[in-house]
Enzyme design. Structure first.
Site: not given
Ligand code: F6R
Length: 629
Positions: A2, A27, A102, A128-129, A502, A506, A509, A525, A624
């Site tokens: 948010c 965000r 969000w 927010n939160g 990484e 990347k 996503e 394995h 984000k």
């Protein structure tokens, strides 16, 4: 996650709010809204253009509603839905709040979007939160006869405020009384009908003030108001603030006025624009040489092989290091931990979400939180767990004044500049370099040696080498050749293992394709069963030591199963012989080769995602800054 914006001043609130919401889109959000009030009644400002002072509300709290009302508009979906909703008649007024939501409580619908008003229309709130005790509060409010419109936890706030107003409280008292009943994390901003001010509070969720020429701004994030001002005031947990067009009064939890410093940030609007690139992510990949120069600037003394980081002058050489982080930052932490160990200091990287719930014995470990945003809830929780056990904590972060920076004993800034693309790119590189500098500075055996001088010289050359990779990369052609396969495996050994992890993160996503990263020796394995001619294997092979040669053997294993191989290599181990495509790395010191390989993998992910038409800067379901655990 948010985002919050708020504005009070001489300007057109709707225009300022929409501009802020646009800046906060990165965000991640699923609905958006604004609430604008005429705010015709002055509340006593002292007229001085400074934050703090003894302003405050007048005896009656300045409430004298003219009945003008608060115009609330909100829509599920993209910001353009909200813009369409106000096209035929934008709310007019000089004070207002805005929000990108969000979802955490209730699905993304118009009804659940913020701002939330109570029953009387006297107040509207953005938040927010998470309000952890909202069920109990809601039950009590419903028992008192109040009707709720949404599924959100947020809606309890306007109801609590209205209840206090009904009891005769002025707006500031009503706001503070409501906030005092909340448990959990919140950044809250409220606007009252007919009142020329905003009322805001923060606890465990970022909130900043912007001091503009024609008004004051409130936001969850500085870029929201950078178009209007670079002068910023950071609020602390437990503080509330009354914001007028010409000043603000900040109070602590006891109600005492707190003097706040105004900081000038050196980001400009250009920094948060795309500068001609199709996507922020591509721009940020290309900004890496500059970001690295900024990161290194004034910190390295190559001649005597020492690093200057005055931020950690008070930190003794640690006997043990724990690094806590999430996602991409965790991959940077893996590199950092390996570097500490190579320098003789026992070190381990932990996933912050695990560390927070199963904190290992910290002893006298230095606990380093690696977090670009400085607001990641899991990382903050891990750092708090460490602190509560007596550990010294250090934040490695990109955001000055972020929660991690303020809560830790010490902070080192990675100086990467704002990163708008949800996928972390330049911040990863700058995190790794910052951690490398920390190792040179803190790990006793590293400092001043010949090997240290060589590593520092390699860091000095790194920006130019990254530029060379960017200029010469064949990643676009590789992406074109392999787009649309069944899955993608990334392998690397030793220092290239975090790069493989990484690279896969990347890739998945932003392309939404299945990708996995492995230690090169691990593929056989189990996962080898999935390897076919439709699953490209991207192998990072640098140098020509035993590790590199073993990775070449692993490449032969997948090649024998018909998998296409893309080698990311400096060519020394001869892996190109077994590869269908090569992404070349320049000749460089072993300590920086993994970062050069990572640049190639960033470009591969970008070009595949672009070819697939993905939402590169705002991948679905991702945000984000992840401020919930
Ligand atoms: C991936 C990505 C995330 C973040 C993670 C931690 O591209 O950006 O995996 O790395 O959410 O975020 P920070 O570094 O802000 O703590």
């Amino acid at each position: 996650m948010c985002g919050i914006v708020g504005y009070v001043g001489d300007g057109d609130a709707t225009r300022v709010l929409l501009s802020g919401l646009n800046q906060l889109e990165y965000r991640g959000y699923d609905s958006a809204g604004i609430a604008v009030s005429d705010g015709e009644d002055e509340i006593c400002g002292d007229g001085e253009d400074e934050v703090c002072g003894d302003g405050g509300v007048d005896a009656n709290g300045g409430v004298s509603s003219d009945g003008a009302g608060i115009d609330v508009r909100k829509r599920a979906g993209e910001l353009e839905n909200l813009e369409a909703a106000i096209e035929s008649g934008a709310p007019t007024g000089s004070v207002g709040i805005g929000h990108t939501r969000w979802s955490t409580h209730g699905p993304p619908t118009d009804r659940n979007a913020h701002p939330h008003a109570g029953e009387t229309g006297a107040v509207a709130v953005v938040h927010n939160g998470i309000i952890e005790n909202y069920r109990a509060l809601k039950e009590a409010l419903v028992d008192a006869g109040r009707t709720f419109e949404s599924d959100t936890d947020t809606e309890v706030v306007p109801h609590l405020i209205e209840q206090a107003l009904a009891d005769g409280a002025d707006p500031e008292t009503a706001f503070r009384r409501a906030v005092s009943q909340l448990e959990g994390s919140y950044a809250i901003v409220a606007v009252f009908e007919g009142v020329d001010a905003l009322f805001a509070a923060r606890n465990d969720s970022p909130l900043v003030l912007g001091v503009g020429d024609d008004g004051y701004h409130v936001a969850s994030d500085v870029p929201a108001f950078l178009e209007f001002t670079e002068r910023v005031v950071y609020l602390e947990d437990g503080e509330t603030v009354v914001v007028r067009g010409d000043g603000a009064t900040v109070r602590n939890g006891d109600g005492d006025v707190v003097e706040k410093a105004v900081t000038t940030v050196d980001w400009d609007v250009e920094d948060t624009g795309k500068s001609g690139y199709d996507h922020y992510m591509l721009k940020e990949i290309h900004e890496q040489p500059t970001a690295l120069r900024q990161c290194l600037s004034g910190r390295v003394n190559e001649l005597d092989g020492t690093v200057e980081l005055p931020e950690v002058d008070g930190v003794p050489a640690p006997s043990t290091v724990h690094l806590v982080a999430c996602g991409t930052s965790y991959h940077a932490a893996l590199v950092g931990a390996a570097r500490f160990r190579e320098a003789g200091t026992p070190a381990q990287a932990f996933l912050a979400s695990e560390y927070a719930v199963r904190t290992p014995p910290v002893g006298d470990a230095l606990v380093i939180g690696v977090t670009q945003s400085g607001e990641t809830a899991d990382t903050l929780a891990a750092l708090r767990a460490a602190r509560s056990r007596g550990a010294r904590t250090l934040a490695v972060t990109n955001v000055v004044g972020s929660s991690a920076a303020r809560e830790c004993d010490d902070a080192v800034y990675i100086r990467a500049g704002p990163e708008i693309g949800v996928a972390a790119t330049k911040t990863f590189t700058s995190q790794v370099v910052s951690l490398s500098l920390l190792v040179e500075r803190l790990a006793g055996s590293a400092t001043g040696s010949e090997a240290s001088r060589e590593r520092l010289a390699a860091l000095r050359d790194l920006p130019g080498l990254v530029q060379q990779v960017l200029d010469e990369s064949a990643a676009a052609a590789v992406a074109e050749a392999y787009v649309g396969r069944d899955g993608y495996f990334f392998i690397g050994r030793g220092p290239n293992h975090p790069v493989a992890l990484e690279g896969a993160l990347k890739f998945k996503e932003i392309t939404y394709e299945h990708a996995e990263g492995f230690a090169a020796g691990e593929l056989k394995h189990g996962t080898l069963a999935l390897v076919t001619e439709r699953t490209p294997v991207i192998a990072v092979v640098t140098g020509d030591d035993a590790a590199a040669r073993k990775t070449v053997s692993n490449v032969k294993e997948v090649e024998a199963r018909g998998a296409p191989v893309i080698a990311v290599t400096d060519g020394r181990a001869g892996v190109a012989e077994y590869a269908d495509h090569t992404l070349a790395l320049p000749d460089a010191h072993p300590s920086v080769l993994p970062l050069l390989a990572n640049t190639q993998l960033q470009l591969v992910a970008y070009h595949v995602a672009n070819r697939l038409g993905r939402s590169i800067d705002k991948p679905r379901n991702l945000a984000k800054s992840v401020t919930v655990e």
